[in-house]
Design a protein around this motif. Structure first.
Motif, PDB file in Angstrom:
ATOM      1  N   GLY A 107       0.851  -1.192   0.000  1.00 29.77           N
ATOM      2  CA  GLY A 107       0.000   0.000   0.000  1.00 29.77           C
ATOM      3  C   GLY A 107       0.883   1.237   0.000  1.00 29.77           C
ATOM      4  N   ASN A 108       0.432   2.268  -0.676  1.00 28.50           N
ATOM      5  CA  ASN A 108       1.117   3.556  -0.666  1.00 28.50           C
ATOM      6  C   ASN A 108       0.118   4.576  -0.136  1.00 28.50           C
ATOM      7  N   TRP A 109       0.303   4.940   1.107  1.00 27.66           N
ATOM      8  CA  TRP A 109      -0.682   5.833   1.737  1.00 27.66           C
ATOM      9  C   TRP A 109      -0.569   7.289   1.274  1.00 27.66           C
TER      10      TRP A 109
ATOM     11  N   GLY B 111      11.113   7.189  -6.609  1.00 27.77           N
ATOM     12  CA  GLY B 111      10.765   7.649  -7.957  1.00 27.77           C
ATOM     13  C   GLY B 111       9.297   7.523  -8.289  1.00 27.77           C
ATOM     14  N   HIS B 112       8.435   7.601  -7.275  1.00 30.84           N
ATOM     15  CA  HIS B 112       7.000   7.613  -7.580  1.00 30.84           C
ATOM     16  C   HIS B 112       6.717   8.782  -8.519  1.00 30.84           C
ATOM     17  N   SER B 113       5.756   8.616  -9.394  1.00 31.16           N
ATOM     18  CA  SER B 113       5.512   9.671 -10.402  1.00 31.16           C
ATOM     19  C   SER B 113       5.155  11.009  -9.752  1.00 31.16           C
ATOM     20  N   GLU B 114       4.542  10.951  -8.555  1.00 31.91           N
ATOM     21  CA  GLU B 114       4.227  12.228  -7.883  1.00 31.91           C
ATOM     22  C   GLU B 114       5.510  12.921  -7.418  1.00 31.91           C
ATOM     23  N   ARG B 115       6.501  12.148  -7.023  1.00 37.32           N
ATOM     24  CA  ARG B 115       7.809  12.724  -6.660  1.00 37.32           C
ATOM     25  C   ARG B 115       8.494  13.288  -7.907  1.00 37.32           C
TER      26      ARG B 115
ATOM     27  N   TYR C  78       5.497  -1.047 -12.023  1.00 37.92           N
ATOM     28  CA  TYR C  78       5.083  -0.397 -13.267  1.00 37.92           C
ATOM     29  C   TYR C  78       3.796   0.369 -12.992  1.00 37.92           C
ATOM     30  N   GLU C  79       3.888   1.689 -13.048  1.00 34.58           N
ATOM     31  CA  GLU C  79       2.726   2.515 -12.755  1.00 34.58           C
ATOM     32  C   GLU C  79       2.492   3.520 -13.893  1.00 34.58           C
ATOM     33  N   PRO C  80       1.626   3.158 -14.847  1.00 33.75           N
ATOM     34  CA  PRO C  80       1.334   4.132 -15.906  1.00 33.75           C
ATOM     35  C   PRO C  80       0.679   5.379 -15.288  1.00 33.75           C
TER      36      PRO C  80
ATOM     37  N   TRP D 167      -1.248   7.597 -16.327  1.00 33.68           N
ATOM     38  CA  TRP D 167      -2.665   7.815 -16.650  1.00 33.68           C
ATOM     39  C   TRP D 167      -3.598   6.921 -15.833  1.00 33.68           C
ATOM     40  N   ALA D 168      -3.022   5.971 -15.102  1.00 37.52           N
ATOM     41  CA  ALA D 168      -3.861   5.066 -14.304  1.00 37.52           C
ATOM     42  C   ALA D 168      -3.803   5.393 -12.810  1.00 37.52           C
ATOM     43  N   ILE D 169      -2.893   6.302 -12.422  1.00 35.91           N
ATOM     44  CA  ILE D 169      -2.723   6.570 -10.984  1.00 35.91           C
ATOM     45  C   ILE D 169      -3.797   7.524 -10.477  1.00 35.91           C
ATOM     46  N   GLY D 170      -4.584   7.025  -9.542  1.00 28.96           N
ATOM     47  CA  GLY D 170      -5.596   7.858  -8.904  1.00 28.96           C
ATOM     48  C   GLY D 170      -6.717   8.287  -9.839  1.00 28.96           C
ATOM     49  N   THR D 171      -6.809   7.681 -11.011  1.00 32.35           N
ATOM     50  CA  THR D 171      -7.800   8.104 -11.996  1.00 32.35           C
ATOM     51  C   THR D 171      -8.985   7.158 -12.072  1.00 32.35           C
TER      52      THR D 171
ATOM     53  N   GLY E 177       0.897  -0.969 -10.618  1.00 31.14           N
ATOM     54  CA  GLY E 177       0.211   0.017  -9.779  1.00 31.14           C
ATOM     55  C   GLY E 177      -0.562   0.985 -10.646  1.00 31.14           C
ATOM     56  N   GLY E 178      -1.667   1.463 -10.139  1.00 28.10           N
ATOM     57  CA  GLY E 178      -2.510   2.400 -10.882  1.00 28.10           C
ATOM     58  C   GLY E 178      -3.941   1.915 -10.839  1.00 28.10           C
ATOM     59  N   SER E 179      -4.685   2.448  -9.839  1.00 28.40           N
ATOM     60  CA  SER E 179      -6.102   2.097  -9.668  1.00 28.40           C
ATOM     61  C   SER E 179      -6.339   0.593  -9.539  1.00 28.40           C
ATOM     62  N   MET E 180      -5.381  -0.122  -8.935  1.00 28.96           N
ATOM     63  CA  MET E 180      -5.650  -1.526  -8.623  1.00 28.96           C
ATOM     64  C   MET E 180      -6.643  -1.540  -7.467  1.00 28.96           C
ATOM     65  N   ASN E 181      -7.643  -2.398  -7.568  1.00 27.48           N
ATOM     66  CA  ASN E 181      -8.641  -2.426  -6.498  1.00 27.48           C
ATOM     67  C   ASN E 181      -9.147  -3.851  -6.269  1.00 27.48           C
TER      68      ASN E 181
ATOM     69  N   GLY F 282       1.194  -5.771  -6.353  1.00 21.65           N
ATOM     70  CA  GLY F 282       0.632  -4.465  -6.679  1.00 21.65           C
ATOM     71  C   GLY F 282       1.139  -3.384  -5.753  1.00 21.65           C
ATOM     72  N   LEU F 283       1.175  -2.161  -6.289  1.00 20.83           N
ATOM     73  CA  LEU F 283       1.419  -0.978  -5.462  1.00 20.83           C
ATOM     74  C   LEU F 283       0.107  -0.208  -5.498  1.00 20.83           C
ATOM     75  N   ILE F 284      -0.487  -0.081  -4.329  1.00 17.85           N
ATOM     76  CA  ILE F 284      -1.881   0.345  -4.272  1.00 17.85           C
ATOM     77  C   ILE F 284      -2.045   1.634  -3.478  1.00 17.85           C
ATOM     78  N   GLY F 285      -2.632   2.628  -4.096  1.00 23.12           N
ATOM     79  CA  GLY F 285      -2.859   3.905  -3.420  1.00 23.12           C
ATOM     80  C   GLY F 285      -4.225   3.933  -2.752  1.00 23.12           C
ATOM     81  N   GLY F 286      -5.215   4.435  -3.468  1.00 23.51           N
ATOM     82  CA  GLY F 286      -6.563   4.636  -2.914  1.00 23.51           C
ATOM     83  C   GLY F 286      -7.121   3.441  -2.164  1.00 23.51           C
ATOM     84  N   ALA F 287      -7.046   2.253  -2.780  1.00 23.75           N
ATOM     85  CA  ALA F 287      -7.662   1.071  -2.165  1.00 23.75           C
ATOM     86  C   ALA F 287      -6.900   0.592  -0.924  1.00 23.75           C
TER      87      ALA F 287
HETATM   88  P1  PGA Z   1      -3.796   4.459  -6.965  1.00 24.85           P
HETATM   89  O1  PGA Z   1      -2.280   4.877  -6.643  1.00 24.85           O
HETATM   90  O2  PGA Z   1      -3.926   3.014  -6.600  1.00 24.85           O
HETATM   91  O3  PGA Z   1      -4.624   5.360  -6.106  1.00 24.85           O
HETATM   92  O4  PGA Z   1      -4.018   4.684  -8.423  1.00 24.85           O
HETATM   93  C1  PGA Z   1      -1.220   4.018  -6.963  1.00 24.85           C
HETATM   94  C2  PGA Z   1       0.092   4.702  -6.652  1.00 24.85           C
HETATM   95  O5  PGA Z   1       0.185   5.914  -6.853  1.00 24.85           O
HETATM   96  O6  PGA Z   1       1.046   4.048  -6.210  1.00 24.85           O
END
Ligand code: PGA
Length: 257
Positions: free
Chosen positions: A12-14, A98-102, A170-172, A174-178, A215-219, A235-240
């Motif tokens: 999880g990535n809080w 190296g998260h894309s937000e960083r 691998y976190e595209p 366009w899929a992160i948090g979308t 990673g990227g909207s995995m739920n 998986g690397l999971i944000g929201g979920a």
């Molecule tokens: P997300 O985030 O699951 O909310 O899309 C993934 C991440 O940024 O690592």
């Protein structure tokens, strides 16, 4: 995923969520519902202020703790930053790098990512290295070249026996948090390409033991299909990962595969 050669890791990535009291509440909620079998490794990457407490709080349910970034140097006049050794001594085992937000908000380049990977390994942390393309890059058809470039830069001058133990996510972008997930085929294809890059650089033995996450909207709903891909090892999971019940469902999906 391929359990024979490599670890399955659900992480999880809080991000910038959850205070200390919210971390305690999360632990209370997840403890009774955590799956008992220990097929996959489970990690929560939490804000730095919560690391020490989280290590204690999640010990019983076998969740390891990670940080969300670290500085590339081991000390110095860098107000506000923390080193990999500080994270390690706080009890964490992993650090996202190296998260894309960083990369997007804090100007991290492939070269800083490489320095941070070295710093993490030096401190005894497992780096979870994030790579991924933007929508424009995917539409231009340069995804594979870009990912290969990011992976090669991130791992530059890292010894093969160290590469075996790193994690790549691998976190595209366009899929992160979308809410827009890559299809299982897209995720599988890029994760396979990442393994090929590693194989060419370091040989088959190293490549087959590296854990590659998507990673990227995995739920809870799409996890099983994504994890069924042979080169998707977690998986690397944000929201979920902010909702204990959803996070547990993803762990269960990983345990089933
Ligand atoms: P997300 O985030 O699951 O909310 O899309 C993934 C991440 O940024 O690592």
């Amino acid at each position: 995923m391929n359990r024979r050669y490599r670890k399955t890791i659900i992480a999880g990535n809080w991000k910038m969520n959850n205070t200390l009291s919210q971390t305690k509440a999360f632990a209370e909620e997840i403890k009774p519902i955590m799956p008992k079998g220990k097929w996959c490794n489970v990690v929560l990457c939490v804000p730095a202020t919560n690391i020490q407490a989280a290590v204690r709080l999640f010990k019983d349910c076998h969740i390891a703790i990670g940080a969300e970034t670290c500085h590339e140097l081991d000390h110095g006049a860098y107000t506000g930053e923390i080193t990999a050794a500080m994270i390690k001594e706080a009890g964490a085992k992993y650090v996202i790098i190296g998260h894309s937000e960083r990369r997007q908000y804090y100007n991290e380049t492939d070269f800083t990512v490489n320095k941070k990977v070295h710093a993490a390994i030096e401190a005894g942390l497992v780096p979870i290295i994030c790579v991924g393309e933007s929508l424009e890059q995917r539409e231009l058809g340069v995804t594979m070249e870009l990912i290969a470039y990011q992976v090669k830069c991130a791992l530059a001058n890292v010894a093969p026996e160290k590469v075996r133990h790193i994690v790549i996510a691998y976190e595209p972008l366009w899929a992160i948090g979308t809410g827009k997930t890559a299809t299982a085929e897209q995720a599988g294809e890029v994760c396979q390409a990442i393994r090929t890059v590693i194989r060419k650089q370091y040989g088959a033995h190293v490549a087959r033991s590296v854990t590659i996450q998507y990673g990227g909207s995995m739920n809870a709903k799409n996890a099983q299909e994504l994890l069924a891909q042979p080169d998707v090892d977690g998986g690397l999971i944000g929201g979920a990962a902010l909702k204990p019940a959803d996070f547990v469902k993803i762990i269960e999906a990983a345990n089933q595969e």
